[in-house]
Write an enzyme that holds these catalytic residues in place. Structure first.
Site, PDB file in Angstrom:
ATOM      1  CB  ALA A  43     -17.218 -51.302 -46.616  1.00  0.00           C
ATOM      2  CD  GLU A  44     -16.742 -46.219 -43.934  1.00  0.00           C
ATOM      3  OE1 GLU A  44     -16.851 -46.353 -42.699  1.00  0.00           O
ATOM      4  OE2 GLU A  44     -15.708 -45.812 -44.476  1.00  0.00           O
TER       5      GLU A  44
END
Length: 202
Positions: A60-61
């Protein structure tokens, strides 16, 4: 002749669909990789985290891009800000720490795992609260937990007022379940397909 040809086409189509379903895991793994597995496992174990949870955060990051930089100047795989990195480096007693070191996969994962563990020590094991703090800041999460509008019991978040943080938490929770299916013990294909579709509906 035409009937046989039609039957052959249907057979090929069915066979192709079966192959796609059987290889679904491998196909999806190209979108949900487990790069830097050794570092993820090493520091997840050191800081009492599930490696697949850490992988879900990285996905996600930064989408596993080591040179990723956000608008807020968060850097590397786990998107750590310079201020958090300097604080963590002092706690970890990392000598001669340089901000550009955040582009080093091993160091970035080490600091990221340490920070997640630090949040666990403050907020417990509720992943929603931990992820909200990782994204929205521990100060904001403490305010939300003390507000009955956002938390009924002061321990869990019933509502996250920051839209970005709310979507971030949901995104990682979906990622985490997908990673558990792809690399863990969960073999439920129906559940997996629902997760994949829900990912695109977020």
């Amino acid at each position: 002749m035409k009937k046989n040809r039609k039957k052959s086409m249907i057979f090929v189509l069915i066979l192709t669909l079966l192959l796609v379903v059987l290889n679904l895991k491998n196909i999806v793994k190209t979108f949900y990789p487990l790069n830097y597995k050794e570092y993820i496992e090493t520091y997840s174990n050191e800081y009492n985290l599930n490696p697949l949870f850490v992988a879900a955060v990285i996905k996600a990051e930064s989408n596993f891009q080591v040179d990723a930089v956000s608008k807020r100047d968060a850097r590397g795989l786990m998107q750590i800000t310079p201020s958090t990195a300097k604080w963590a480096a002092s706690k970890l007693r990392i000598d001669n720490f340089d901000i550009n070191s955040l582009y080093d996969p091993e160091l970035n994962i080490k600091i990221g795992c340490w920070y997640l563990n630090d949040l666990c020590k403050e907020f417990g094991t509720d992943t929603t609260v931990i992820l909200a703090a990782y994204n929205g800041g521990r100060g904001n999460v403490n305010k939300w937990l003390s507000n009955k509008e956002y938390s009924k019991d002061g321990k869990k978040l019933d509502y996250i007022p920051f839209k970005e943080t709310d979507q971030y938490v949901k995104k990682i929770e979906v990622n985490y379940n997908i990673y558990k299916f792809l690399y863990g013990q969960d073999g439920d294909y129906i559940k997996f397909l629902k997760l994949v579709f829900s990912k695109f509906l977020l």
